[in-house]
Structures are given as C-alpha cells and as structure tokens.
Design a protein around this motif. Structure first.
Motif, short mmCIF file in Angstrom:
data_model
loop_
_atom_site.label_atom_id
_atom_site.label_comp_id
_atom_site.label_asym_id
_atom_site.label_seq_id
_atom_site.Cartn_x
_atom_site.Cartn_y
_atom_site.Cartn_z
N VAL A 44 93.10 29.89 6.51
CA VAL A 44 91.87 30.07 5.74
C VAL A 44 92.03 29.50 4.33
O VAL A 44 91.14 28.81 3.82
CB VAL A 44 91.49 31.57 5.68
CG1 VAL A 44 90.39 31.80 4.64
CG2 VAL A 44 91.03 32.06 7.04
N ASP A 69 90.52 33.47 16.26
CA ASP A 69 89.81 34.08 15.13
C ASP A 69 89.54 33.04 14.05
O ASP A 69 88.47 33.03 13.43
CB ASP A 69 90.63 35.22 14.54
CG ASP A 69 90.67 36.44 15.44
OD1 ASP A 69 89.64 36.77 16.05
OD2 ASP A 69 91.75 37.05 15.57
N TRP A 73 86.05 31.64 12.44
CA TRP A 73 85.86 31.53 10.99
C TRP A 73 85.27 30.16 10.63
O TRP A 73 84.34 30.06 9.83
CB TRP A 73 87.19 31.76 10.28
CG TRP A 73 87.12 31.77 8.78
CD1 TRP A 73 86.92 32.85 7.97
CD2 TRP A 73 87.26 30.63 7.91
NE1 TRP A 73 86.92 32.46 6.65
CE2 TRP A 73 87.13 31.12 6.58
CE3 TRP A 73 87.48 29.27 8.12
CZ2 TRP A 73 87.21 30.27 5.47
CZ3 TRP A 73 87.56 28.42 7.02
CH2 TRP A 73 87.43 28.92 5.72
N ARG A 77 81.17 29.44 9.26
CA ARG A 77 80.93 28.73 8.01
C ARG A 77 80.40 27.32 8.23
O ARG A 77 80.20 26.57 7.28
CB ARG A 77 82.22 28.70 7.18
CG ARG A 77 82.49 30.05 6.54
CD ARG A 77 83.94 30.30 6.26
NE ARG A 77 84.12 31.66 5.73
CZ ARG A 77 84.13 32.75 6.51
NH1 ARG A 77 83.98 32.62 7.82
NH2 ARG A 77 84.28 33.94 5.99
#
Length: 232
Positions: A44, A69, A73, A77
């Motif tokens: 991230v 996951d 994410w 976005r």
C-alpha cells in the motif's frame, strides 16, 4: 506495452523467492523499475507513493491481509495497475475468484523450471494474459505445454477501435466505471454496447470467460495510445 520503462511491484513475503522473481523480471524487462514489498502494508505504501504499471501479488502472505486484499485495495481506488496473482495453488475456483476481483493473470510459483516462469512473464509483458491449465482447459496455453499458442491479433477477430480499447481495459482488470473514465464515455456505453459486442465475438457471456479466451488464444492487446487511428 509502451516504450517507457515499466514500474513493477513484487509483493512476496519470502525474501529469497522475491529476489529470484526480481532477477527473472529484470531479464524479461531489463529497463523496468522494480519495487518490492513483503507485506500488504508495504505494498500500500509503495502504491500510494508511486504509479505502478504491473503488480505481481503473492496470494498467501504470512500476514493478516493477503495479496488478494491488496488487489481489492487497488480496485476500490480505481488504480490502473495490472495485477498478476502468484500462488502455488492451481484450483480453478481460486483462479476464478482472483479474476472476479480484478486480476488479469495468474502464475503458479511451483513451475518446474525458470524457463517456464520466464515464458509466463514474457506473456504478461507482451500484453497478453497468462492463466494455468486448470482454467483454460485442454489445448490452451498452460505450463504443461512446451510452446505458446500461435498468437491471434484482435483485429483478425473484428475487434478494432473503441471496442479494442475496452478489451484492453477489461484485460487490465478494470471495472466498467474505470474503463468509462479512461475513455471519456458513459459507463452505460461500456456495459450496454461494447461488452456485449466483445462477448458475441468471443462467444462468452461474462468478463472472466473473456479473459480466459484471450489467454487461450494468446492475444496481445495494445495499449490505447498505440492503437491505430481508426474510425470509431
């Protein structure tokens, strides 16, 4: 792919495996800028600070959150990052779950040789989709076969212009909303016009089946900036 160097993220929690992957990626794409992450949080942080073209994501991280996951994410976005899943498991339901979440490829980490893994990487870097034999079925492009299929051009199938742009973004794993934003058109146009047209051409009824057909036929999809100036 474009002539600009790619920015590639490797999300893998085992340092030795990650180092080996990095070496193979740099053989296939020597000018690429390769980033590394050992956890969801590190991935991230990399994605928040840098625009990533392709992310290779280990599904099973030794963490509370997985590569899947991180894929979610990315898609929440609406980042235009092409996500390729890495796993030692080839079960069809696992591969299909990843495709449904927005993955645009699935590479097995326990392939028999570096040569096969490199071929999988080359397939990805050439703009096509690599999937295991458990998904594309008998006669498709799989690690068990000694050679890749004879490439088929999308134009030879009647996929040109804006429909070819939509196919590119579908193969990137992007949802309809992101595709519409990138193309400057209405989301309904993607859903009601272009996707049904692609489904008819490839004789499928859903996006995951479309990805499988692109993989099976060895189709490389050019980026929109490289598309010929055709009547749209």
């Amino acid at each position: 792919m474009t002539d600009q160097p790619l920015t590639i993220l490797l999300l893998e929690d085992q340092s030795l495996v990650r180092a080996g992957m990095r070496a193979l990626v740099q053989i296939s794409e020597p000018h690429a800028h390769v980033l590394e992450a050992a956890s969801y949080e590190e991935a991230v942080a990399q994605a928040e600070s840098t625009s990533i073209d392709i992310a290779f994501l280990d599904i099973d991280l030794k963490d509370s959150r997985s590569g899947l996951d991180f894929l979610r994410w990315l898609r929440v976005r609406e980042l235009d990052t092409r996500a390729i899943m890495l796993s030692g498991r080839a079960e069809k339901d696992i591969v299909m779950a990843c495709l449904n979440e927005g993955a645009s490829g699935y590479i097995l980490k326990d392939m028999e040789s570096d040569g096969v893994f490199r071929r999988a990487l080359d397939t990805v870097f050439q703009g096509s989709i690599y999937l295991p034999a458990s998904v594309i079925g008998r006669g498709g492009f799989s690690p068990a076969l000694p050679a890749a299929p004879v490439p088929v051009s999308p134009e030879s199938l009647g996929v040109t212009g804006r429909a070819l742009e939509v196919l590119y973004y579908v193969c990137q794993g992007l949802p309809n909303k992101s595709i519409a934003r990138n193309m400057g058109i209405e989301e309904g146009t993607v859903r009601k016009d272009y996707l049904p047209k692609l489904f008819r051409i490839f004789k499928v009824v859903r996006r995951t089946e479309l990805l499988i057909e692109v993989s099976r036929r060895g189709i490389a999809i050019p980026q929109p900036a490289l598309l010929p100036d055709t009547v749209r």
